[in-house]
Design an enzyme around this catalytic site. Structure first.
Site, PDB file in Angstrom:
ATOM      1  N   HIS A  63       0.887  -1.102   0.139  1.00 19.78           N
ATOM      2  CA  HIS A  63      -0.151  -0.071  -0.144  1.00 19.78           C
ATOM      3  C   HIS A  63       0.900   1.222   0.133  1.00 19.78           C
ATOM      4  O   HIS A  63       2.079   1.236   0.114  1.00 19.78           O
ATOM      5  CB  HIS A  63      -0.847   0.059   1.281  1.00 19.78           C
ATOM      6  CG  HIS A  63      -0.344   0.201   2.360  1.00 19.78           C
ATOM      7  ND1 HIS A  63       0.772  -1.008   3.088  1.00 19.78           N
ATOM      8  CD2 HIS A  63      -0.141   1.197   3.292  1.00 19.78           C
ATOM      9  CE1 HIS A  63       0.881  -0.404   4.498  1.00 19.78           C
ATOM     10  NE2 HIS A  63       0.544   0.915   4.614  1.00 19.78           N
ATOM     11  N   HIS A  65       1.461   3.940   2.076  1.00 20.15           N
ATOM     12  CA  HIS A  65       1.737   4.596   2.948  1.00 20.15           C
ATOM     13  C   HIS A  65       3.316   4.767   3.151  1.00 20.15           C
ATOM     14  O   HIS A  65       4.089   3.943   2.609  1.00 20.15           O
ATOM     15  CB  HIS A  65       1.364   4.059   4.565  1.00 20.15           C
ATOM     16  CG  HIS A  65       0.103   4.615   4.859  1.00 20.15           C
ATOM     17  ND1 HIS A  65      -0.786   3.684   5.684  1.00 20.15           N
ATOM     18  CD2 HIS A  65      -0.861   5.520   4.634  1.00 20.15           C
ATOM     19  CE1 HIS A  65      -2.021   4.247   5.941  1.00 20.15           C
ATOM     20  NE2 HIS A  65      -1.986   5.289   5.325  1.00 20.15           N
ATOM     21  N   ASP A  67       5.921   4.458   4.832  1.00 19.57           N
ATOM     22  CA  ASP A  67       7.133   3.455   5.287  1.00 19.57           C
ATOM     23  C   ASP A  67       7.031   2.436   4.600  1.00 19.57           C
ATOM     24  O   ASP A  67       8.005   1.613   4.558  1.00 19.57           O
ATOM     25  CB  ASP A  67       6.736   3.135   6.773  1.00 19.57           C
ATOM     26  CG  ASP A  67       5.229   2.991   7.001  1.00 19.57           C
ATOM     27  OD1 ASP A  67       4.377   3.453   6.551  1.00 19.57           O
ATOM     28  OD2 ASP A  67       5.001   2.019   8.160  1.00 19.57           O
ATOM     29  N   HIS A  68       6.293   2.124   3.500  1.00 18.41           N
ATOM     30  CA  HIS A  68       6.002   1.134   2.791  1.00 18.41           C
ATOM     31  C   HIS A  68       6.341   1.379   1.464  1.00 18.41           C
ATOM     32  O   HIS A  68       6.764   0.367   0.724  1.00 18.41           O
ATOM     33  CB  HIS A  68       4.674   0.302   2.719  1.00 18.41           C
ATOM     34  CG  HIS A  68       4.516  -0.156   4.091  1.00 18.41           C
ATOM     35  ND1 HIS A  68       4.399  -1.517   4.444  1.00 18.41           N
ATOM     36  CD2 HIS A  68       3.739   0.601   5.227  1.00 18.41           C
ATOM     37  CE1 HIS A  68       4.043  -1.582   5.754  1.00 18.41           C
ATOM     38  NE2 HIS A  68       3.793  -0.402   6.334  1.00 18.41           N
ATOM     39  N   HIS A 141      -7.305  -1.870   5.831  1.00 14.98           N
ATOM     40  CA  HIS A 141      -6.421  -0.926   6.554  1.00 14.98           C
ATOM     41  C   HIS A 141      -7.096   0.434   6.062  1.00 14.98           C
ATOM     42  O   HIS A 141      -7.824   0.335   4.934  1.00 14.98           O
ATOM     43  CB  HIS A 141      -4.964  -1.104   5.530  1.00 14.98           C
ATOM     44  CG  HIS A 141      -3.743  -0.349   6.417  1.00 14.98           C
ATOM     45  ND1 HIS A 141      -3.809  -0.201   7.955  1.00 14.98           N
ATOM     46  CD2 HIS A 141      -3.055   0.512   5.835  1.00 14.98           C
ATOM     47  CE1 HIS A 141      -2.746   0.475   7.969  1.00 14.98           C
ATOM     48  NE2 HIS A 141      -2.354   1.090   6.980  1.00 14.98           N
ATOM     49  N   ASP A 209       0.253  -4.079   6.875  1.00 22.32           N
ATOM     50  CA  ASP A 209      -0.884  -3.388   7.585  1.00 22.32           C
ATOM     51  C   ASP A 209      -2.193  -3.740   7.511  1.00 22.32           C
ATOM     52  O   ASP A 209      -2.843  -3.583   6.215  1.00 22.32           O
ATOM     53  CB  ASP A 209      -0.788  -1.997   7.112  1.00 22.32           C
ATOM     54  CG  ASP A 209       0.681  -1.407   7.610  1.00 22.32           C
ATOM     55  OD1 ASP A 209       1.781  -2.126   7.809  1.00 22.32           O
ATOM     56  OD2 ASP A 209       0.940  -0.272   7.589  1.00 22.32           O
ATOM     57  N   HIS A 267       7.610  -4.991  11.634  1.00 22.80           N
ATOM     58  CA  HIS A 267       6.742  -3.615  11.457  1.00 22.80           C
ATOM     59  C   HIS A 267       6.575  -3.050  13.208  1.00 22.80           C
ATOM     60  O   HIS A 267       5.175  -2.875  13.352  1.00 22.80           O
ATOM     61  CB  HIS A 267       5.538  -3.791  10.605  1.00 22.80           C
ATOM     62  CG  HIS A 267       4.869  -2.735  10.301  1.00 22.80           C
ATOM     63  ND1 HIS A 267       3.890  -2.008  11.115  1.00 22.80           N
ATOM     64  CD2 HIS A 267       5.043  -1.927   9.180  1.00 22.80           C
ATOM     65  CE1 HIS A 267       3.428  -0.967  10.499  1.00 22.80           C
ATOM     66  NE2 HIS A 267       4.284  -0.688   9.299  1.00 22.80           N
TER      67      HIS A 267
END
EC number: 3.1.26.11
Length: 319
Positions: A63, A65, A67-68, A141, A209, A267
């Site tokens: 996805h 976000h 941090d990914h 999520h 997530d 994570h």
């Protein structure tokens, strides 16, 4: 022997720490390299881990976000700069295509033509990927997020004693594997089933997530290795639900129900200290998971468990 292992490039969640980089996981699989969720700093972490852009054949984003995915520009530009000649397949949620495009072309650079974009949509998508199948399942999520499952087809393990007893030797062995039936010099018909046992294909799942949902359980079902977020400890379950994440106990529950063989927890929220780490494993185990538990650290290398092999009489056993 070809390598099948997980290289942990980062294990933090939204905020990196002194000890944990943003996400990044390279699954090495017989010459393929599946890079999952390259967060900020992944390019440098790859250097520290001793892997290169040439090792990457897939980029899989769960996805969009930060941090990914904030490592995507550096990875793509490194692939271009290093002249990677092979296709690099990029899988990501189609609903985030605008973010992918921004990341893919974040700055000026001499571009590469090897990036093969494969956006996924719907509740489930299956991608043929040569020696394995890659399945994407939509998770729960706040933004659209997918988990991934890599699965190779079942094979067979030949039984030398059974081959010898039936007079199957030399080129006949390969023919038996390819055709399923051969006739020996003595005129005997021998079938593959008589001289082999089923060798279940290996399976790996990445569940990032998400809240607890059916898709998480489906992705984890029967896998040899499950890499799963455990952002929070169980006492912070309310926060986990609010932000769309799992606790360590919930991750253990997913693994236990799926009969997972090796569980990799990752994570982690920056709210926890180093001395909290044993509690993640303890809470996953308390949820009923009795297999191997790995609390991920940056630059860890986690091997896949040894192959399973079905015994001649049927059923399943480790081999």
């Amino acid at each position: 022997m070809s390598a099948r292992d997980l290289v942990v490039l980062g294990s933090a969640s939204a905020v990196p720490t002194r000890f944990r980089n943003h996400n990044g996981y390279l699954l090495r699989w017989d010459g393929h390299g599946l890079l999952f969720d390259p967060g900020e700093g992944t390019q440098r972490q790859m250097t520290l881990a001793g892997v290169s852009a040439h090792d990457v054949t897939w980029i899989c984003v769960t996805h969009f976000h930060g941090d990914h995915c904030l490592g995507v520009p550096g990875i793509v530009q490194r692939i271009a700069r290093d002249g990677v000649p092979h296709p690099v397949h990029a899988v990501f949620p189609a609903s985030g295509a605008v973010y992918w495009e921004r990341l893919r072309h974040a700055t000026a650079f001499v571009d590469t033509a090897v990036i093969d974009e494969r956006p996924v949509s719907g509740d489930r998508a299956e991608i043929a990927a040569g020696p394995f199948t890659l399945t994407a399942r939509r998770l729960s999520h706040p933004v659209e997020s997918y988990g991934y499952r890599l699965e190779e087809p079942d094979g067979v393990t030949m039984l030398p004693a059974e081959l010898a007893a039936r007079g199957v030797r030399g080129p006949l062995v390969r023919r038996l594997q390819q055709e399923g039936r051969v006739t020996t010099r003595g005129g005997r018909t021998v079938t593959l089933e008589e001289c082999s046992v089923r060798r279940p294909g290996q399976k790996v799942a990445f569940v990032m997530d998400t809240r607890l949902c059916d898709a998480a359980f489906e992705l984890a079902d029967g896998v040899d290795l499950l890499v799963i977020e455990s952002t929070f400890l169980d006492e912070d379950a309310a926060l986990a639900a609010e932000y769309g994440h799992l606790t360590a106990g919930q991750a253990g529950r997913v693994a236990a129900r799926g009969g997972v063989r090796r569980l990799v927890l990752t994570h982690f929220s920056e709210r926890y200290r180093t001395d909290d780490e044993p509690r993640f494993a303890a809470q996953a185990a308390a949820a009923g998971f009795t297999g191997d538990i790995v609390v991920a650290h940056d630059l860890d290398r986690v091997p896949l468990p040894r192959r399973r092999r079905a015994p001649a009489g049927g059923g399943r056993a480790d081999g």
